[in-house]
Motif scaffolding. Structure first.
Motif, mmCIF file in Angstrom:
data_model
loop_
_atom_site.group_PDB
_atom_site.id
_atom_site.type_symbol
_atom_site.label_atom_id
_atom_site.label_comp_id
_atom_site.label_asym_id
_atom_site.label_seq_id
_atom_site.Cartn_x
_atom_site.Cartn_y
_atom_site.Cartn_z
ATOM 1 N N GLY A 205 106.339 -6.169 40.934
ATOM 2 C CA GLY A 205 107.735 -5.669 40.823
ATOM 3 C C GLY A 205 108.179 -5.551 39.376
ATOM 4 O O GLY A 205 108.861 -4.583 38.987
ATOM 5 N N ASP A 206 107.791 -6.518 38.564
ATOM 6 C CA ASP A 206 108.167 -6.473 37.147
ATOM 7 C C ASP A 206 107.516 -5.281 36.448
ATOM 8 O O ASP A 206 108.151 -4.585 35.626
ATOM 9 N N VAL A 207 106.247 -5.063 36.773
ATOM 10 C CA VAL A 207 105.554 -3.919 36.148
ATOM 11 C C VAL A 207 106.219 -2.600 36.560
ATOM 12 O O VAL A 207 106.409 -1.678 35.751
ATOM 13 N N TRP A 208 106.608 -2.457 37.780
ATOM 14 C CA TRP A 208 107.263 -1.230 38.269
ATOM 15 C C TRP A 208 108.606 -1.021 37.581
ATOM 16 O O TRP A 208 108.946 0.090 37.170
ATOM 17 N N THR A 209 109.331 -2.054 37.428
ATOM 18 C CA THR A 209 110.637 -1.951 36.758
ATOM 19 C C THR A 209 110.459 -1.537 35.307
ATOM 20 O O THR A 209 111.205 -0.693 34.770
ATOM 21 N N THR A 210 109.471 -2.105 34.662
ATOM 22 C CA THR A 210 109.226 -1.763 33.255
ATOM 23 C C THR A 210 108.828 -0.307 33.109
ATOM 24 O O THR A 210 109.276 0.397 32.186
ATOM 25 N N GLU A 211 108.011 0.187 34.010
ATOM 26 C CA GLU A 211 107.586 1.580 33.954
ATOM 27 C C GLU A 211 108.781 2.519 34.172
ATOM 28 O O GLU A 211 108.895 3.577 33.530
ATOM 29 N N GLN A 212 109.680 2.162 35.039
ATOM 30 C CA GLN A 212 110.847 3.000 35.285
ATOM 31 C C GLN A 212 111.750 3.043 34.054
ATOM 32 O O GLN A 212 112.327 4.099 33.700
ATOM 33 N N GLU A 213 111.875 1.912 33.437
ATOM 34 C CA GLU A 213 112.715 1.879 32.235
ATOM 35 C C GLU A 213 112.110 2.726 31.124
ATOM 36 O O GLU A 213 112.815 3.453 30.398
ATOM 37 N N LEU A 214 110.796 2.660 30.966
ATOM 38 C CA LEU A 214 110.134 3.457 29.933
ATOM 39 C C LEU A 214 110.253 4.941 30.248
ATOM 40 O O LEU A 214 110.443 5.789 29.352
ATOM 41 N N ALA A 215 110.160 5.305 31.477
ATOM 42 C CA ALA A 215 110.266 6.715 31.854
ATOM 43 C C ALA A 215 111.681 7.243 31.597
ATOM 44 O O ALA A 215 111.885 8.409 31.255
ATOM 45 N N ALA A 216 112.674 6.431 31.735
ATOM 46 C CA ALA A 216 114.048 6.862 31.534
ATOM 47 C C ALA A 216 114.345 7.081 30.059
ATOM 48 O O ALA A 216 115.197 7.898 29.694
#
Length: 218
Positions: A205-216
């Motif tokens: 879950g942490d990795v997914w959240t980090t990827e979403q933040e980077l994409a934004a």
């Protein structure tokens, strides 16, 4: 045809007569020895010397020696003649046979009083009876020995069975303890696996959240 009359059983052979003096022969010898000794004692030196007053007065020692020799010779001759008569007339054997007959009559009388049947002569027994009579002692001995061995084997088997029962109880106790250990290990493994799965989910879950933040931010 006239009926054949069965032959009567022949009488049993007489038992051998012992040559050693039996009770009555010994009693006869004792009576004779006592009578002879009494007769010898009756011929005392006083009676003997009274028949020879002159030698008794002038040479008493010599006369006494003659008296002793005479008594000794008389006793020996009487005993020798007595033994010869016993041997020639077979007195000892006859008295022993008489003792045997009286003893046998006494035994038969006792058996008749007690209601026992007299023993059958051997020549009247059948072949099967003789065979059984010879084999029965050996079979009885073999049966006793076999019974003793069986009893000993049964005792050993009981001891072995007791040991096996004790060992089986110990094995069951060890298996029960081993089952508890296995269950404890399995519980520990399940707990570890559950903790690992929970931590992996959080990390994902942490990795997914980090990827979403980077994409934004792009």
């Amino acid at each position: 045809m006239s009926a054949q009359i069965p032959a009567s059983p022949s009488p049993a052979p007489e038992a051998p007569v012992a040559s050693a003096p039996g009770p009555r022969a010994a009693a006869l010898q004792k009576v004779f020895a006592g009578a002879l000794s009494s007769s010898i004692r009756a011929n005392s030196y006083a009676n003997f010397s009274s028949c020879f007053p002159t030698p008794a007065k002038y040479c008493p020692s010599a006369l006494e020696g003659v008296w002793k020799q005479l008594n000794t010779r008389l006793e020996e001759e009487c005993m020798r003649d007595f033994e010869k008569i016993l041997e020639e007339r077979q007195v000892i054997e006859g008295l022993n046979q008489w003792d045997n007959m009286i003893e046998e009559a006494r035994r038969r009388k006792n058996r008749a009083v007690e209601g026992e049947e007299p023993p059958r002569p051997l020549h009247t027994l059948s072949a099967d009876e003789l065979h059984s009579a010879h084999l029965t002692p050996y079979l009885q001995q073999a049966q006793d020995e076999l019974g003793s061995k069986v009893h000993s084997t049964q005792a050993e088997n009981a001891t072995i069975f007791s040991k096996i029962t004790e060992q089986r109880a110990e094995i069951e106790q060890l298996l029960s303890g081993l089952d508890r250990v296995i269950k404890d290990i399995e519980g520990s493994v399940d707990a570890i696996y559950t903790d690992e799965q929970s931590g992996f989910g959080e990390l994902k879950g942490d990795v997914w959240t980090t990827e979403q933040e980077l994409a934004a931010t792009r």
